[in-house]
Design a protein around this motif. Structure first.
Motif, PDB file in Angstrom:
ATOM      1  N   UNK A 109       0.935  -2.990   5.635  1.00  0.00           N
ATOM      2  CA  UNK A 109       1.136  -3.035   4.185  1.00  0.00           C
ATOM      3  C   UNK A 109       2.220  -4.031   3.819  1.00  0.00           C
ATOM      4  N   UNK A 110       1.887  -4.937   2.907  1.00  0.00           N
ATOM      5  CA  UNK A 110       2.830  -5.917   2.386  1.00  0.00           C
ATOM      6  C   UNK A 110       3.188  -5.533   0.961  1.00  0.00           C
ATOM      7  N   UNK A 111       4.456  -5.395   0.692  1.00  0.00           N
ATOM      8  CA  UNK A 111       4.905  -4.777  -0.558  1.00  0.00           C
ATOM      9  C   UNK A 111       4.496  -5.532  -1.815  1.00  0.00           C
ATOM     10  N   UNK A 112       4.619  -6.847  -1.817  1.00  0.00           N
ATOM     11  CA  UNK A 112       4.475  -7.581  -3.080  1.00  0.00           C
ATOM     12  C   UNK A 112       3.611  -8.821  -2.921  1.00  0.00           C
ATOM     13  N   UNK A 124     -12.699  -8.491   1.937  1.00  0.00           N
ATOM     14  CA  UNK A 124     -11.573  -8.555   1.003  1.00  0.00           C
ATOM     15  C   UNK A 124     -11.989  -7.924  -0.313  1.00  0.00           C
ATOM     16  N   UNK A 125     -11.159  -7.024  -0.820  1.00  0.00           N
ATOM     17  CA  UNK A 125     -11.438  -6.365  -2.090  1.00  0.00           C
ATOM     18  C   UNK A 125     -10.131  -6.217  -2.860  1.00  0.00           C
ATOM     19  N   UNK A 126     -10.224  -5.768  -4.091  1.00  0.00           N
ATOM     20  CA  UNK A 126      -9.035  -5.619  -4.924  1.00  0.00           C
ATOM     21  C   UNK A 126      -8.877  -6.772  -5.897  1.00  0.00           C
ATOM     22  N   UNK A 127      -7.896  -6.640  -6.778  1.00  0.00           N
ATOM     23  CA  UNK A 127      -7.720  -7.599  -7.869  1.00  0.00           C
ATOM     24  C   UNK A 127      -7.498  -9.026  -7.429  1.00  0.00           C
ATOM     25  N   UNK A 128      -6.741  -9.230  -6.359  1.00  0.00           N
ATOM     26  CA  UNK A 128      -6.431 -10.605  -5.927  1.00  0.00           C
ATOM     27  C   UNK A 128      -7.650 -11.310  -5.346  1.00  0.00           C
ATOM     28  N   UNK A 129      -8.684 -10.559  -4.988  1.00  0.00           N
ATOM     29  CA  UNK A 129      -9.886 -11.180  -4.426  1.00  0.00           C
ATOM     30  C   UNK A 129     -10.722 -11.877  -5.489  1.00  0.00           C
ATOM     31  N   UNK A 130     -10.301 -11.808  -6.745  1.00  0.00           N
ATOM     32  CA  UNK A 130     -11.022 -12.486  -7.820  1.00  0.00           C
ATOM     33  C   UNK A 130     -10.647 -13.962  -7.941  1.00  0.00           C
ATOM     34  N   UNK A 131      -9.612 -14.387  -7.208  1.00  0.00           N
ATOM     35  CA  UNK A 131      -9.164 -15.784  -7.251  1.00  0.00           C
ATOM     36  C   UNK A 131      -9.814 -16.587  -6.133  1.00  0.00           C
ATOM     37  N   UNK A 132     -10.683 -17.535  -6.488  1.00  0.00           N
ATOM     38  CA  UNK A 132     -11.366 -18.346  -5.479  1.00  0.00           C
ATOM     39  C   UNK A 132     -10.385 -19.184  -4.667  1.00  0.00           C
ATOM     40  N   UNK A 133      -9.400 -19.777  -5.318  1.00  0.00           N
ATOM     41  CA  UNK A 133      -8.465 -20.628  -4.592  1.00  0.00           C
ATOM     42  C   UNK A 133      -7.639 -19.800  -3.613  1.00  0.00           C
ATOM     43  N   UNK A 134      -7.257 -18.595  -4.022  1.00  0.00           N
ATOM     44  CA  UNK A 134      -6.494 -17.716  -3.131  1.00  0.00           C
ATOM     45  C   UNK A 134      -7.342 -17.326  -1.931  1.00  0.00           C
ATOM     46  N   UNK A 155      -0.102   1.562  -8.793  1.00  0.00           N
ATOM     47  CA  UNK A 155       1.313   1.266  -8.984  1.00  0.00           C
ATOM     48  C   UNK A 155       1.612   0.826 -10.411  1.00  0.00           C
ATOM     49  N   UNK A 156       0.653   0.189 -11.059  1.00  0.00           N
ATOM     50  CA  UNK A 156       0.888  -0.307 -12.420  1.00  0.00           C
ATOM     51  C   UNK A 156      -0.117   0.211 -13.444  1.00  0.00           C
ATOM     52  N   UNK A 157      -1.270   0.726 -12.968  1.00  0.00           N
ATOM     53  CA  UNK A 157      -2.375   0.999 -13.880  1.00  0.00           C
ATOM     54  C   UNK A 157      -3.163   2.229 -13.442  1.00  0.00           C
ATOM     55  N   UNK A 161     -13.125   0.018  14.396  1.00  0.00           N
ATOM     56  CA  UNK A 161     -12.209  -1.097  14.206  1.00  0.00           C
ATOM     57  C   UNK A 161     -12.600  -2.022  13.073  1.00  0.00           C
ATOM     58  N   UNK A 162     -13.394  -1.540  12.116  1.00  0.00           N
ATOM     59  CA  UNK A 162     -13.741  -2.364  10.956  1.00  0.00           C
ATOM     60  C   UNK A 162     -12.485  -2.715  10.176  1.00  0.00           C
ATOM     61  N   UNK A 163     -12.468  -3.921   9.589  1.00  0.00           N
ATOM     62  CA  UNK A 163     -11.249  -4.421   8.947  1.00  0.00           C
ATOM     63  C   UNK A 163     -11.536  -4.856   7.514  1.00  0.00           C
ATOM     64  N   UNK A 164     -10.625  -4.486   6.625  1.00  0.00           N
ATOM     65  CA  UNK A 164     -10.688  -4.961   5.240  1.00  0.00           C
ATOM     66  C   UNK A 164      -9.274  -5.183   4.746  1.00  0.00           C
ATOM     67  N   UNK A 165      -9.156  -6.020   3.728  1.00  0.00           N
ATOM     68  CA  UNK A 165      -7.870  -6.176   3.045  1.00  0.00           C
ATOM     69  C   UNK A 165      -8.047  -5.723   1.604  1.00  0.00           C
ATOM     70  N   UNK A 166      -7.195  -4.796   1.188  1.00  0.00           N
ATOM     71  CA  UNK A 166      -7.158  -4.321  -0.185  1.00  0.00           C
ATOM     72  C   UNK A 166      -5.965  -4.985  -0.849  1.00  0.00           C
ATOM     73  N   UNK A 167      -6.229  -5.913  -1.765  1.00  0.00           N
ATOM     74  CA  UNK A 167      -5.141  -6.693  -2.343  1.00  0.00           C
ATOM     75  C   UNK A 167      -4.972  -6.379  -3.816  1.00  0.00           C
ATOM     76  N   UNK A 168      -3.739  -6.086  -4.176  1.00  0.00           N
ATOM     77  CA  UNK A 168      -3.394  -5.826  -5.564  1.00  0.00           C
ATOM     78  C   UNK A 168      -1.918  -6.130  -5.727  1.00  0.00           C
ATOM     79  N   UNK A 169      -1.163  -5.229  -6.352  1.00  0.00           N
ATOM     80  CA  UNK A 169       0.291  -5.394  -6.414  1.00  0.00           C
ATOM     81  C   UNK A 169       0.848  -5.567  -5.011  1.00  0.00           C
TER      82      UNK A 169
END
Length: 505
Positions: A300-303, A408-418, A16-18, A259-267
């Protein structure tokens, strides 16, 4: 000694951005990578579009960068595959020239068309054919918007492309769409594996403007002489049809069966649930998996990351020269907002998809007071996106999918506090994979299977997936977040009509 030469492949994700471009050697192992951002245009509220030339320019630059970094002989690059954000609507003429900016998945201008299709075809019929509930997120309503509002453009339209379809055209000169992207157009009959003439007729279109459908790992051609001159690639390099970014990222995370589950987090943030058969659910979205009969159900969550980026740019001073704004945000939360914020943030900055499916929903802070500091506000953004994740996981539970843990994968997974907040909100362990390349990682498995390194992309995924570490819920946060989650859910219900009233003003 040709047989001893190392073979390479390229995976390109048009996000979406890169643009992210990774050169892989056999293994697959990363040999070089590059990325480049591009702009998103917001001409009116709820209108979100991008210039396709920016995708291609960024892709060309990234390809040239990985070639320059690696010193690899272009003839040793045997295959390329491209994934992308989805869905989109890009009308092009017979020479592949864009006739308009692409309307991307965040665009919500086609609400009137939604109402027309709802009346003429019916929501139940659309769901029965496509496996997805009628929504302005999909190509169907957006294409109808073009036909109703831009007839002069559609008179010249030869094909309607998706994002990776445009890049594939620029690489090969071939018009195409992979079957995962086709499944997100809401024009494709998922039971008969063909374009739905009934839905096309309902919006005033026909199948001739839709590209031929290919399987993800099916070759569509080789790099053209023109593309080779621009990128530095060889004309011998094969280009595969590619996939939706979520399908590719899910493949990297092992989401393709059982039924394997993952979250792909980014924009945006996407919960992916993999099956080796056709499965649909009204509150979640259907996406065809990589395998012939496979499914990825997703919420899918938009933002998600988009909300944090908004806060960074609007209220935190934007990015820094050192590119460390998110690290600074994390440190500030850990220092000045150590506990659940008691602020409710509704992360609906661009409407919302699953599970509320409301294009009129808006971002909202509830519970601010004179003692609220900046760190608490940004923590509440993280919390709100985690509540949205839990809302989608609850939908999965309702249809009988057990939630044991989540990768959990994607850019937002780099934040430990998140990650700690997320684990505490869902009260489940979160696993982080050792390799976290996102969509390009999944593409590398497709490329490896095509080159004969593995019997299938799924075999490559199983051989490569290793868990680096796990994140446990913070025990003292679990109960406060359980209570806050109920307020979160009730807050949207209470404000739903007010959001619609705001849109009309």
């Amino acid at each position: 000694m040709e047989g001893l030469k190392v073979r390479y492949s390229i995976g390109i994700d048009i996000g979406t951005t890169t643009v992210k471009c990774i050169l892989f050697r056999e293994g697959p192992q990363v040999a070089a990578e590059a990325g480049k951002e591009y702009e998103t245009l917001l001409p009116e509220p709820s209108w979100v579009q991008q210039n396709p030339a920016n995708w291609w320019d960024a892709a060309v630059q990234c390809i040239r960068m990985v070639l320059a970094k690696s010193w690899v002989d272009p003839e040793d690059i045997k295959v390329i595959s491209v994934s992308s954000q989805a869905p989109a609507v890009l009308p092009v003429d017979k020479d592949g020239r864009p006739l308009h900016d692409a309307l991307i998945w965040m665009d919500r201008r086609s609400k009137e068309e939604y109402e027309i299709i709802k009346e003429v075809v019916g929501e139940e019929k659309v769901y029965d054919i496509t496996g997805n509930r009628l929504d302005t997120y999909f190509t169907l309503t957006e294409l109808m918007w073009f036909l109703r509002h831009k007839p002069e453009i559609m008179d010249k339209c030869h094909k309607v492309l998706q994002v990776n379809g445009y890049i594939n055209y620029k690489l090969t000169g071939m018009f195409s769409i992979d079957d995962t992207h086709a499944s997100l157009t809401q024009i494709y009959d998922i039971h008969h594996n063909c374009w739905s003439n009934e839905l096309l007729k309902a919006i005033g279109a026909d199948a001739s403007m839709m590209p031929d459908v290919y399987r993800c790992c099916e070759p569509i051609g080789t790099v053209s002489a023109e593309a080779a001159a621009l990128t530095g690639l060889s004309v011998k390099t094969v280009v595969l049809a590619g996939a939706v970014d979520a399908t590719a990222a899910g493949l990297e995370a092992g989401v393709y069966e059982g039924g394997r589950i993952a979250e792909m987090s980014g924009t945006s943030s996407v919960v992916l649930i993999g099956f080796d058969k056709l499965v649909t659910a009204r509150e979640l979205s259907y996406l065809k998996g990589r395998g012939e009969n496979s499914t990825i159900l997703y919420g899918a969550m938009n933002t998600a990351g988009g909300s944090l980026k908004w806060f960074r740019d609007a209220l935190y001073g934007g990015e820094t020269i050192r590119k460390d704004s998110y690290q600074r945000i994390n440190r500030e939360i850990e220092k000045m907002a150590k506990h659940p914020s008691k602020i409710i943030f509704l992360p609906y900055m661009a409407g919302e998809r699953a599970p509320i499916w409301d294009p009129d929903a808006r971002g909202t802070f509830i519970g601010l007071n004179l003692n609220t500091n900046r760190a608490e506000m940004v923590r509440s953004i993280m919390e709100g996106t985690c509540f949205a994740l839990k809302d989608n996981l609850d939908q999965a539970v309702k249809i009988g999918i057990p939630i044991h843990d989540i990768i959990c994968c994607g850019g937002c997974s780099k934040s430990d506090i998140w990650l700690k907040i997320k684990a505490s909100v869902i009260d489940k362990e979160i696993k982080l994979p050792e390799v976290n390349l996102g969509a390009p990682g999944g593409l590398s498995y497709m490329n490896a299977a095509f080159m004969g390194e593995y019997e299938s992309p799924e075999e490559a995924s199983a051989a490569s997936l290793k868990i680096k570490r796990t994140v446990e819920p913070v025990k003292e946060w679990v109960e406060p977040y359980r209570e806050m989650y109920h307020v979160y859910v009730d807050s949207y219900k209470a404000l739903k009509d007010e959001f619609k009233a705001l849109v009309k003003i």
